[in-house]
Design an enzyme around this catalytic site. Structure first.
Site, PDB file in Angstrom:
ATOM      1  N   GLN A 100      89.302  -7.781  45.327  1.00 22.47           N
ATOM      2  CA  GLN A 100      88.000  -8.110  44.725  1.00 22.47           C
ATOM      3  C   GLN A 100      87.969  -9.577  44.284  1.00 22.47           C
ATOM      4  OE1 GLN A 100      89.794  -5.382  44.127  1.00 22.47           O
ATOM      5  NE2 GLN A 100      88.527  -3.628  43.532  1.00 22.47           N
ATOM      6  N   ASN A 127      91.090  -1.688  32.734  1.00 22.96           N
ATOM      7  CA  ASN A 127      90.460  -2.573  33.718  1.00 22.96           C
ATOM      8  C   ASN A 127      91.313  -2.566  34.977  1.00 22.96           C
ATOM      9  OD1 ASN A 127      88.358  -4.443  34.429  1.00 22.96           O
ATOM     10  ND2 ASN A 127      89.880  -6.088  34.271  1.00 22.96           N
ATOM     11  N   LYS A 128      90.918  -3.352  35.960  1.00 26.18           N
ATOM     12  CA  LYS A 128      91.576  -3.390  37.253  1.00 26.18           C
ATOM     13  C   LYS A 128      93.090  -3.512  37.140  1.00 26.18           C
ATOM     14  CE  LYS A 128      90.192  -2.857  40.302  1.00 26.18           C
ATOM     15  NZ  LYS A 128      90.277  -1.492  40.894  1.00 26.18           N
ATOM     16  N   ARG A 146      84.167   8.542  41.065  1.00 23.29           N
ATOM     17  CA  ARG A 146      85.276   7.747  40.518  1.00 23.29           C
ATOM     18  C   ARG A 146      85.398   8.033  39.016  1.00 23.29           C
ATOM     19  NH1 ARG A 146      85.262   1.633  42.061  1.00 23.29           N
ATOM     20  NH2 ARG A 146      87.520   1.912  41.679  1.00 23.29           N
ATOM     21  N   ARG A 187      80.780  -1.437  43.608  1.00 28.45           N
ATOM     22  CA  ARG A 187      81.860  -1.164  42.683  1.00 28.45           C
ATOM     23  C   ARG A 187      81.667  -2.092  41.473  1.00 28.45           C
ATOM     24  NH1 ARG A 187      82.680  -5.851  42.152  1.00 28.45           N
ATOM     25  NH2 ARG A 187      84.488  -5.383  40.986  1.00 28.45           N
ATOM     26  N   GLY A 188      82.550  -1.885  40.448  1.00 26.75           N
ATOM     27  CA  GLY A 188      82.338  -2.606  39.193  1.00 26.75           C
ATOM     28  C   GLY A 188      81.600  -1.674  38.240  1.00 26.75           C
ATOM     29  N   ALA A 189      82.121  -1.539  37.022  1.00 24.39           N
ATOM     30  CA  ALA A 189      81.631  -0.518  36.081  1.00 24.39           C
ATOM     31  C   ALA A 189      80.110  -0.525  35.884  1.00 24.39           C
ATOM     32  CB  ALA A 189      82.373  -0.638  34.753  1.00 24.39           C
ATOM     33  N   ASP A 237      86.520  -1.475  32.398  1.00 22.22           N
ATOM     34  CA  ASP A 237      85.905  -0.256  32.916  1.00 22.22           C
ATOM     35  C   ASP A 237      85.729   0.785  31.825  1.00 22.22           C
ATOM     36  OD1 ASP A 237      85.777  -0.375  36.092  1.00 22.22           O
ATOM     37  OD2 ASP A 237      87.426  -1.584  35.318  1.00 22.22           O
TER      38      ASP A 237
HETATM   39  O1  MRU Z   1      87.701  -0.855  41.474  1.00 23.78           O
HETATM   40  P1  MRU Z   1      86.572  -1.729  41.012  1.00 23.78           P
HETATM   41  O2  MRU Z   1      86.321  -2.885  41.916  1.00 23.78           O
HETATM   42  O3  MRU Z   1      85.345  -0.953  40.694  1.00 23.78           O
HETATM   43  O4  MRU Z   1      87.115  -2.340  39.613  1.00 23.78           O
HETATM   44  C1  MRU Z   1      86.287  -3.225  38.936  1.00 23.78           C
HETATM   45  C2  MRU Z   1      86.891  -3.754  37.705  1.00 23.78           C
HETATM   46  O5  MRU Z   1      87.973  -3.395  37.277  1.00 23.78           O
HETATM   47  C3  MRU Z   1      86.043  -4.717  36.901  1.00 23.78           C
HETATM   48  O6  MRU Z   1      86.844  -5.658  36.260  1.00 23.78           O
HETATM   49  C4  MRU Z   1      85.273  -3.923  35.858  1.00 23.78           C
HETATM   50  O7  MRU Z   1      84.614  -2.864  36.474  1.00 23.78           O
HETATM   51  C5  MRU Z   1      84.308  -4.757  35.092  1.00 23.78           C
HETATM   52  S1  MRU Z   1      82.932  -5.068  35.973  1.00 23.78           S
HETATM   53  C6  MRU Z   1      81.892  -5.961  35.067  1.00 23.78           C
END
Ligand code: MRU
Length: 351
Positions: free
Chosen positions: A201, A252-253, A96, A53-55, A242
């Site tokens: 996370q 973002n999250k 996603r 996970r993470g963009a 994201d």
């Molecule tokens: O749901 P996730 O864990 O994929 O969400 C991740 C985030 O919101 C991060 O802050 C974002 O993807 C930046 S990653 C460099």
């Protein structure tokens, strides 16, 4: 004994012997487990279930997934191969919706495939392009880290939310890359990581990778953001993103908007770190899809139920932070400052 670090040696996702290798992030922080895939459907499932996970990590994983589908294809003509890739792209894209890096990564690979000639040449070039994307991710994070490190001072305590670290990228990280580069520049810093319910996370990944790499990191429940800021425990904030639209609205999250609002309330600079691949220059903020995830993420922690059966749950995975709450957006091409419509445009012109 060689101590692996999240700065470079530990890769979140990689390509090896025509397979995709990933750290299974659902097992962290208790177990560091690597999984390997030879089928793009497995990669799609890994994205959906947040094994990865993470963009940026999702973007590179999508690209690797397409490269696997090229290898899996039994096509005898270029047209058939492109059609197989399009099918795989649809499956990967639908995993996603919010992180724009996924469609960015998939489109980049499709462009290479469509411009190819022979089947073997296309298969080889999409694998090489995906591998190049993974290597570039690390260099981009390091450049972004250096660019952002100038915004942070010696003895700063920096808050971060969710995980925008090595585990959200191929390595080094975006927001955590800025924190790493600030330390590498010789500044003495401390970090406060929010737990980031419901998938944690912050506690499972950010606290893990920073502690692993020897940072002075503290963990707080998400509900203590106000307390830590009101009591002068936080000097600055840096988070990832994201999707960033051309007006400077940042997705973002979930919880980022609250952290930004508190920071504004207490006059604390709030920064976002993200590569240009996370910018969506076409969509308007109101068009961005916020992923809604299953209620079970909220009604329990691991196997422990913490809410009554049948309770209705609203579980958005992301939120939007408006530009007026953001002090600066750190990228590999420099730092954008308000008004963002102008400064973001300039970043892309410089690109
Ligand atoms: O749901 P996730 O864990 O994929 O969400 C991740 C985030 O919101 C991060 O802050 C974002 O993807 C930046 S990653 C460099």
């Amino acid at each position: 004994m060689i101590k692996l670090s999240f700065e470079t040696s530990l890769k979140t996702v990689a390509w090896k012997d025509n397979k995709v290798i990933m750290i299974d992030q659902t097992k962290l922080p208790n177990h560091l487990v690597f999984v390997e895939y030879d089928d793009y459907n497995q990669v799609a499932d890994a994205i959906r279930t947040m094994v990865v996970r993470g963009a940026p990590a999702i973007g590179v994983s999508g690209a690797f997934g397409l490269a696997l589908s090229a290898l899996q294809s039994k096509a005898t003509t270029k047209e058939e191969l492109i059609s197989d890739l399009e099918k795989a792209k649809k499956v990967l894209f639908e995993t996603r919706p919010t992180a724009v890096n996924l469609s960015w990564g998939l489109e980049k690979i499709m462009k290479v495939a469509i411009s190819g000639i022979s089947i073997d040449q296309i298969k080889e070039s999409v694998i090489n392009e995906a591998k190049k994307m993974a290597d570039e991710d690390i260099q981009i994070n390091k450049t972004m880290g250096k660019n952002g490190s100038v915004l942070f001072d010696n003895n700063d305590t920096i808050m971060t939310h969710c995980n925008a670290g090595a585990l959200a990228t191929v390595a080094y990280g975006t927001a955590l890359g800025v924190i790493r580069a600030t330390r590498e520049s010789g500044k003495n810093i401390k970090v406060i990581a929010t737990e980031t319910r419901p998938v944690q996370q912050g506690s499972r990944l950010t606290a893990f990778e920073l502690k692993h790499d020897g940072f002075d990191v503290s963990l707080i429940p998400d509900t203590a953001v106000g307390y830590t800021m009101a009591n002068g425990l936080v000097n600055k904030v840096v988070v990832g993103a994201d999707r960033i639209v051309r007006t400077g609205h940042v997705f973002n999250k979930i919880g980022t908007y609250q952290v930004a609002t508190m920071a504004k309330q207490h006059g604390i600079p709030f920064y976002v770190a993200a590569p240009l691949s996370t910018f969506d220059m076409k969509s308007n903020a109101q068009d961005v899809i916020i992923e809604m995830r299953k209620g079970i993420e909220v009604t329990g922690v691991g196997d422990k139920k913490t809410a009554p059966d049948g309770i209705n749950v609203i579980n958005p995975a992301f939120d939007m932070t408006p530009p007026e709450l953001i002090s600066g957006i750190i990228t590999e091409k420099g730092i954008a400052k308000p008004p963002y419509e102008e400064s973001i445009k300039k970043l892309f012109e410089a690109n």
